[in-house]
Design a protein around this motif. Structure first.
Motif: not given
Length: 170
Positions: A54-57, A72-75, A88-89, A94-96
Motif C-alpha cells: 500500500p505504501s508503494d501504491v 498487506g494485512l486486511v484492516e 475491505f482495506d 503505514k498506508h491503506t
C-alpha cells in the motif's frame, strides 16, 4: 552493334546468382527470428504482474488501469460484504488502500490476516481485485507481504507475524 561481353560468356544465366539467393534466404530467416522474438517478449510483458505494498501504491502514484498485485494485512473493521461484492482495506501499517472484489473469497480470508490481491486501480483510486489470496496457516504470510512489513519495521522475525501493538499507560 556487338553485345556486351558479359552476356556472351558461356554458362552465365540471367537472374539471381546462387550467392544472392542465399543472402536473401539468410536475411528472411533473421527477419523471421526477429519477429518471433518480438512476439514472445510482448507476450511475456503482457503477463508480467508486479507486486506493490500500500505504501508503494500511495507514494509512487501507480497509474490507473495498470495490472499489479497488492499485499498487506486486511484492516480490522474494514470488511463490508454485499452478496458477492466485498470491500475491505489493505494496510502495511503505514498506508491503506481500499479494495473491491466481486466473487467468492478464500475460507481463510479475515480481518488482521495477510492477503495478496491481483487487479488494478480504477480512475477513482480504488483497487479493483480480480483475485484474492489469503494465508494458509498460522506462520505463513506471502513473501511479498512479509518483505513489505519488514521494510516498514513492523515484522517480528522469530514469530513469523506482526508484533502486538504497544500498550500505552503505566
Amino acid at each position: 552493334m556487338p553485345e556486351p561481353a558479359q552476356s556472351r560468356m558461356p554458362g552465365r544465366r540471367r537472374g539471381w546468382s546462387r550467392k544472392r539467393k542465399r543472402m536473401v534466404a539468410v536475411l528472411a530467416l533473421v527477419g523471421g527470428l526477429g519477429v518471433a522474438t518480438a512476439l514472445v517478449l510482448n507476450a511475456f510483458s503482457d503477463n508480467l504482474v508486479f507486486f506493490h505494498s500500500p505504501s508503494d501504491v500511495v507514494e509512487q502514484h501507480v497509474a490507473a488501469g495498470k495490472r499489479f498485485r497488492i499485499g498487506g494485512l486486511v484492516e480490522a473493521g474494514s470488511v463490508k460484504k454485499d452478496g458477492l461484492v466485498t470491500e475491505f482495506d489493505v494496510t502495511d501499517l503505514k498506508h491503506t488502500v481500499h479494495v473491491r472484489y466481486t466473487g467468492l473469497l478464500p475460507d481463510l480470508f479475515r480481518e488482521g490476516q495477510g492477503v495478496v490481491a491481483a487487479g488494478q486501480l480504477d480512475p477513482g483510486g480504488q483497487f479493483v481485485a480480480t483475485e484474492v489470496l489469503a494465508k494458509h496457516d498460522e506462520k505463513y504470510m506471502p513473501p511479498e507481504v512479509a518483505a513489505a512489513l519488514k521494510k516498514s519495521g513492523r515484522w517480528n522475525e522469530g514469530e513469523g507475524h506482526m508484533p502486538a501493538p504497544a500498550k500505552s499507560g503505566s
